[in-house]
Structures are given as C-alpha cells and as structure tokens.
Write a protein that holds these residues in place. Structure first.
Motif, PDB file in Angstrom:
ATOM      1  N   SER A  82       5.103   0.484  10.711  1.00 11.91           N
ATOM      2  CA  SER A  82       3.444   1.364  11.669  1.00 11.91           C
ATOM      3  C   SER A  82       3.441  -0.026  11.447  1.00 11.91           C
ATOM      4  O   SER A  82       1.889  -0.478  12.049  1.00 11.91           O
ATOM      5  N   GLN A  83       2.911  -0.489  10.420  1.00 13.47           N
ATOM      6  CA  GLN A  83       1.846  -2.273  10.204  1.00 13.47           C
ATOM      7  C   GLN A  83       2.000  -2.967  11.443  1.00 13.47           C
ATOM      8  O   GLN A  83       0.781  -3.112  11.871  1.00 13.47           O
ATOM      9  N   ILE A  84       3.074  -3.126  11.785  1.00 13.55           N
ATOM     10  CA  ILE A  84       3.004  -3.870  13.105  1.00 13.55           C
ATOM     11  C   ILE A  84       2.238  -2.913  14.490  1.00 13.55           C
ATOM     12  O   ILE A  84       1.975  -3.941  14.931  1.00 13.55           O
ATOM     13  N   ILE A  85       2.893  -1.858  14.541  1.00  7.81           N
ATOM     14  CA  ILE A  85       2.300  -1.087  15.318  1.00  7.81           C
ATOM     15  C   ILE A  85       0.557  -1.031  15.607  1.00  7.81           C
ATOM     16  O   ILE A  85      -0.617  -1.475  16.326  1.00  7.81           O
ATOM     17  N   ILE A  86      -0.032  -1.220  14.295  1.00 11.29           N
ATOM     18  CA  ILE A  86      -1.282  -0.852  14.145  1.00 11.29           C
ATOM     19  C   ILE A  86      -2.215  -2.140  14.685  1.00 11.29           C
ATOM     20  O   ILE A  86      -3.342  -2.332  14.563  1.00 11.29           O
TER      21      ILE A  86
ATOM     22  N   ILE B 221       7.125  -5.644  19.955  1.00  9.16           N
ATOM     23  CA  ILE B 221       6.473  -4.096  19.481  1.00  9.16           C
ATOM     24  C   ILE B 221       5.309  -4.132  19.893  1.00  9.16           C
ATOM     25  O   ILE B 221       4.579  -3.441  20.592  1.00  9.16           O
ATOM     26  N   ALA B 222       4.662  -5.106  19.426  1.00  4.78           N
ATOM     27  CA  ALA B 222       3.289  -5.645  20.755  1.00  4.78           C
ATOM     28  C   ALA B 222       3.087  -5.721  21.487  1.00  4.78           C
ATOM     29  O   ALA B 222       2.330  -4.874  22.450  1.00  4.78           O
ATOM     30  N   PHE B 223       4.144  -5.779  22.341  1.00  3.10           N
ATOM     31  CA  PHE B 223       4.372  -6.032  23.605  1.00  3.10           C
ATOM     32  C   PHE B 223       4.368  -3.824  24.293  1.00  3.10           C
ATOM     33  O   PHE B 223       3.855  -3.937  25.312  1.00  3.10           O
ATOM     34  N   VAL B 224       4.805  -3.647  23.711  1.00  3.72           N
ATOM     35  CA  VAL B 224       5.102  -2.205  24.254  1.00  3.72           C
ATOM     36  C   VAL B 224       3.518  -1.279  23.948  1.00  3.72           C
ATOM     37  O   VAL B 224       3.437  -0.704  24.284  1.00  3.72           O
TER      38      VAL B 224
ATOM     39  N   ARG C 137      13.715  -6.887   3.305  1.00  2.83           N
ATOM     40  CA  ARG C 137      13.780  -5.427   4.806  1.00  2.83           C
ATOM     41  C   ARG C 137      13.210  -5.303   5.457  1.00  2.83           C
ATOM     42  O   ARG C 137      11.850  -5.104   5.467  1.00  2.83           O
ATOM     43  N   PHE C 138      13.611  -5.128   6.649  1.00  2.00           N
ATOM     44  CA  PHE C 138      12.424  -4.264   7.799  1.00  2.00           C
ATOM     45  C   PHE C 138      12.418  -2.454   7.321  1.00  2.00           C
ATOM     46  O   PHE C 138      13.936  -2.499   8.160  1.00  2.00           O
ATOM     47  N   ASN C 139      11.546  -1.970   7.335  1.00  2.00           N
ATOM     48  CA  ASN C 139      11.763  -0.364   7.791  1.00  2.00           C
ATOM     49  C   ASN C 139      10.988   0.461   8.737  1.00  2.00           C
ATOM     50  O   ASN C 139      10.268  -0.482   9.084  1.00  2.00           O
TER      51      ASN C 139
ATOM     52  N   ASP D 298       1.634  -7.021   9.406  1.00  2.00           N
ATOM     53  CA  ASP D 298       3.023  -6.797   8.766  1.00  2.00           C
ATOM     54  C   ASP D 298       3.049  -7.442   7.100  1.00  2.00           C
ATOM     55  O   ASP D 298       3.820  -7.528   6.428  1.00  2.00           O
ATOM     56  N   GLY D 299       2.438  -8.921   7.339  1.00  2.00           N
ATOM     57  CA  GLY D 299       2.318  -9.527   6.069  1.00  2.00           C
ATOM     58  C   GLY D 299       1.011  -9.196   5.279  1.00  2.00           C
ATOM     59  O   GLY D 299       1.434 -10.166   3.409  1.00  2.00           O
TER      60      GLY D 299
END
Length: 133
Positions: free
Chosen positions: A13-17, A85-88, A6-8, A128-129
C-alpha cells in the motif's frame, strides 16, 4: 534491534500511494506523453537503468541500512516489486485518462509508461522507506 524487513500488505500500500503521488501530476503532462513518443531507445534504456539504480541505492541505504549480505534476495525483490507496482500504477493512470494506446501504438505505450515510471518508482520506494528507519 534488528528490523524485520518482510514484504507485506502495508509495504504494498505504501508503494502504491508513493507511486500514485508522483505519477498523477506527470501522467497529466503532455510533455511526458510526447517524450514517450520521441525518446530514442538508448535513452529509454538509460532511464530504465537509472530507475533501478536509484531504487537500489535508496533501498540499500535507507531501508536495509547497508546490510544486505544475508538478505540479497529480499533486497532485489523489494527493488523489482517497487518498480513493477509503479509500472502498473502508471499504466492504470494513463489508461484512465485515455493515454494508453496499447493496441494501436504498443511501443509508444511502453515508452510512456517507462518515462513516467521513473519518478513514480522513486516516490514509491521513498514512501515505503518512511517507517523502516
């Protein structure tokens, strides 16, 4: 043991970092700004394609471990959201350093974001992975 994919908030937060970690050094590079100004449209589309291809490939192999048959929506969702998210994140960084002329030079702005989002999105999906394997 079947993993819950699931996406939580932790994933976000991992994707943003991850995106931030790779976007910062590249966003401060004059070469990246100039590449965003001079890159032809076909090359820009190729960069966008490569971004999604490698995001999908890594997500398929590492996060979903090749098992997307019954989770295709979750797979596509994770790839698209990671890129967005990376784009933002890239947009916010460029805005904060005054290199996001969205009103005056919209095309250059979008091109700069796409150029820098390629490595940023890869950093995002890799981080994220980390806890999925």
């Amino acid at each position: 043991m079947k993993q819950d994919l699931r996406f939580n908030l932790e994933d976000i937060s991992q994707i943003i970092i991850g995106a931030f970690a790779l976007a910062i050094p590249i966003s401060f590079s004059q070469e990246a700004w100039e590449l965003g100004e001079t890159l032809p449209f076909t090359n820009l589309l190729l960069l966008l394609f490569l971004s999604f291809f490698f995001l999908g490939f890594y997500t398929y192999q590492s996060i979903f471990q090749g098992n997307v048959k019954y989770r295709m929506f979750a797979f596509i969702f994770r790839v698209v959201v990671a890129y967005l998210i990376a784009f933002v994140v890239v947009s916010l960084i460029l805005f904060s350093i005054g290199k996001l002329p969205i009103i005056d030079e919209t095309i250059i702005t979008i091109k700069r974001i796409i150029v820098i989002s390629m490595p940023a999105s890869m950093g995002a999906i890799i981080v994220d992975g980390f806890d999925k394997e």
